[in-house]
Design an enzyme around this catalytic site. Sequence first.
Site, PDB file in Angstrom:
ATOM      1  N   GLY A   1      19.326  58.846  50.238  1.00 40.61           N
ATOM      2  CA  GLY A   1      19.263  57.397  50.050  1.00 40.61           C
ATOM      3  C   GLY A   1      18.524  56.687  51.162  1.00 40.61           C
TER       4      GLY A   1
ATOM      5  N   ASP B   1      19.360  56.238  54.213  1.00 36.24           N
ATOM      6  CA  ASP B   1      19.417  57.017  55.453  1.00 36.24           C
ATOM      7  C   ASP B   1      18.198  57.948  55.548  1.00 36.24           C
ATOM      8  OD1 ASP B   1      20.418  58.177  57.752  1.00 36.24           O
ATOM      9  OD2 ASP B   1      22.110  59.167  56.795  1.00 36.24           O
TER      10      ASP B   1
ATOM     11  N   SER C   1      27.135  51.240  50.993  1.00 33.44           N
ATOM     12  CA  SER C   1      28.147  51.913  50.149  1.00 33.44           C
ATOM     13  C   SER C   1      27.885  51.879  48.639  1.00 33.44           C
ATOM     14  CB  SER C   1      29.574  51.354  50.378  1.00 33.44           C
ATOM     15  OG  SER C   1      30.132  51.860  51.553  1.00 33.44           O
TER      16      SER C   1
HETATM   17  P1  ADP Z   1      25.729  54.790  50.645  1.00 34.14           P
HETATM   18  O1  ADP Z   1      25.931  56.247  50.979  1.00 34.14           O
HETATM   19  O2  ADP Z   1      26.275  53.866  51.723  1.00 34.14           O
HETATM   20  O3  ADP Z   1      26.195  54.450  49.263  1.00 34.14           O
HETATM   21  P2  ADP Z   1      22.908  54.931  49.817  1.00 34.14           P
HETATM   22  O4  ADP Z   1      21.747  55.143  50.716  1.00 34.14           O
HETATM   23  O5  ADP Z   1      23.229  56.001  48.835  1.00 34.14           O
HETATM   24  O6  ADP Z   1      24.150  54.595  50.769  1.00 34.14           O
HETATM   25  O7  ADP Z   1      22.715  53.576  49.015  1.00 34.14           O
HETATM   26  C1  ADP Z   1      22.873  52.296  49.555  1.00 34.14           C
HETATM   27  C2  ADP Z   1      21.943  51.345  48.855  1.00 34.14           C
HETATM   28  O8  ADP Z   1      20.637  51.450  49.430  1.00 34.14           O
HETATM   29  C3  ADP Z   1      21.762  51.593  47.372  1.00 34.14           C
HETATM   30  O9  ADP Z   1      21.902  50.348  46.705  1.00 34.14           O
HETATM   31  C4  ADP Z   1      20.325  52.107  47.255  1.00 34.14           C
HETATM   32  O10 ADP Z   1      19.739  51.674  46.025  1.00 34.14           O
HETATM   33  C5  ADP Z   1      19.672  51.409  48.407  1.00 34.14           C
HETATM   34  N1  ADP Z   1      18.438  52.013  48.945  1.00 34.14           N
HETATM   35  C6  ADP Z   1      18.030  53.305  48.925  1.00 34.14           C
HETATM   36  N2  ADP Z   1      16.853  53.447  49.553  1.00 34.14           N
HETATM   37  C7  ADP Z   1      16.486  52.193  49.990  1.00 34.14           C
HETATM   38  C8  ADP Z   1      15.366  51.655  50.689  1.00 34.14           C
HETATM   39  N3  ADP Z   1      14.364  52.438  51.097  1.00 34.14           N
HETATM   40  N4  ADP Z   1      15.348  50.316  50.956  1.00 34.14           N
HETATM   41  C9  ADP Z   1      16.365  49.514  50.555  1.00 34.14           C
HETATM   42  N5  ADP Z   1      17.451  49.965  49.895  1.00 34.14           N
HETATM   43  C10 ADP Z   1      17.515  51.283  49.606  1.00 34.14           C
END
Ligand code: ADP
Length: 193
Positions: free
Chosen positions: A40, A42, A131
């Site tokens: 994601g 991260d 989250s």
């Molecule tokens: P968590 O483990 O806290 O749920 P995730 O990374 O899986 O974290 O998702 C958190 C949010 O970030 C989701 O809504 C996802 O769509 C969004 N997301 C993923 N990549 C990006 C990005 N490059 N920029 C902005 N938001 C993102």
Amino acid sequence: MRELAKLLEARLIVAVGDITAFSGDAIVNAANSGLLGGGGVDGAIHRSGGPDILAECRTLRASRLRDGLPTGQAVMTGAGRLAVRAVIHTVGPVWSGGGRGEPELLASCYANCLKLAESSGFESIAFPAISTGVYGYPRNQAGSVAFRTIASFAREHALPGSIWLVFHSEAEANAFLEAISPEASRESPGRTP
Ligand code: ADP
């Protein structure tokens, strides 16, 4: 990154795009407690920011965060190649029905990141929807926790002056705006998002 709406007297900017493209003082990473990267947002942050961020996370794990970063807390590192000064890593709660302190823990994430930004003198910070990806927190409920926590912090602190909420898609951003619309009009009477 595209701005969709400004709320809280323009302190809160709702945008759509890739948070790694944000240029300002800090972006928030929805990390896991191991701090050693993940999927994601991260993964995207470590890919775009390069290895320096991970190296700093490893150093933290070998010193003051031997057991990892607890849920709800936040820690700051440099930002490698990103166009910001810092990455603030926070660990959102994994959704397990809402009865395990998830709302309080999610609120702590936002509040602790804002406190770190404020104490660093930062003018701007960008948050992803913590989250709501792999951790499964229902989007509408997460949006309202984010909004309430940011609104209450903004009432009491002058910094950061610009707080961005960056959604990965326009549909997510619009769902957020709809979910918080009653609260948003209470915060700024006479305005709608
Ligand atoms: P968590 O483990 O806290 O749920 P995730 O990374 O899986 O974290 O998702 C958190 C949010 O970030 C989701 O809504 C996802 O769509 C969004 N997301 C993923 N990549 C990006 C990005 N490059 N920029 C902005 N938001 C993102």
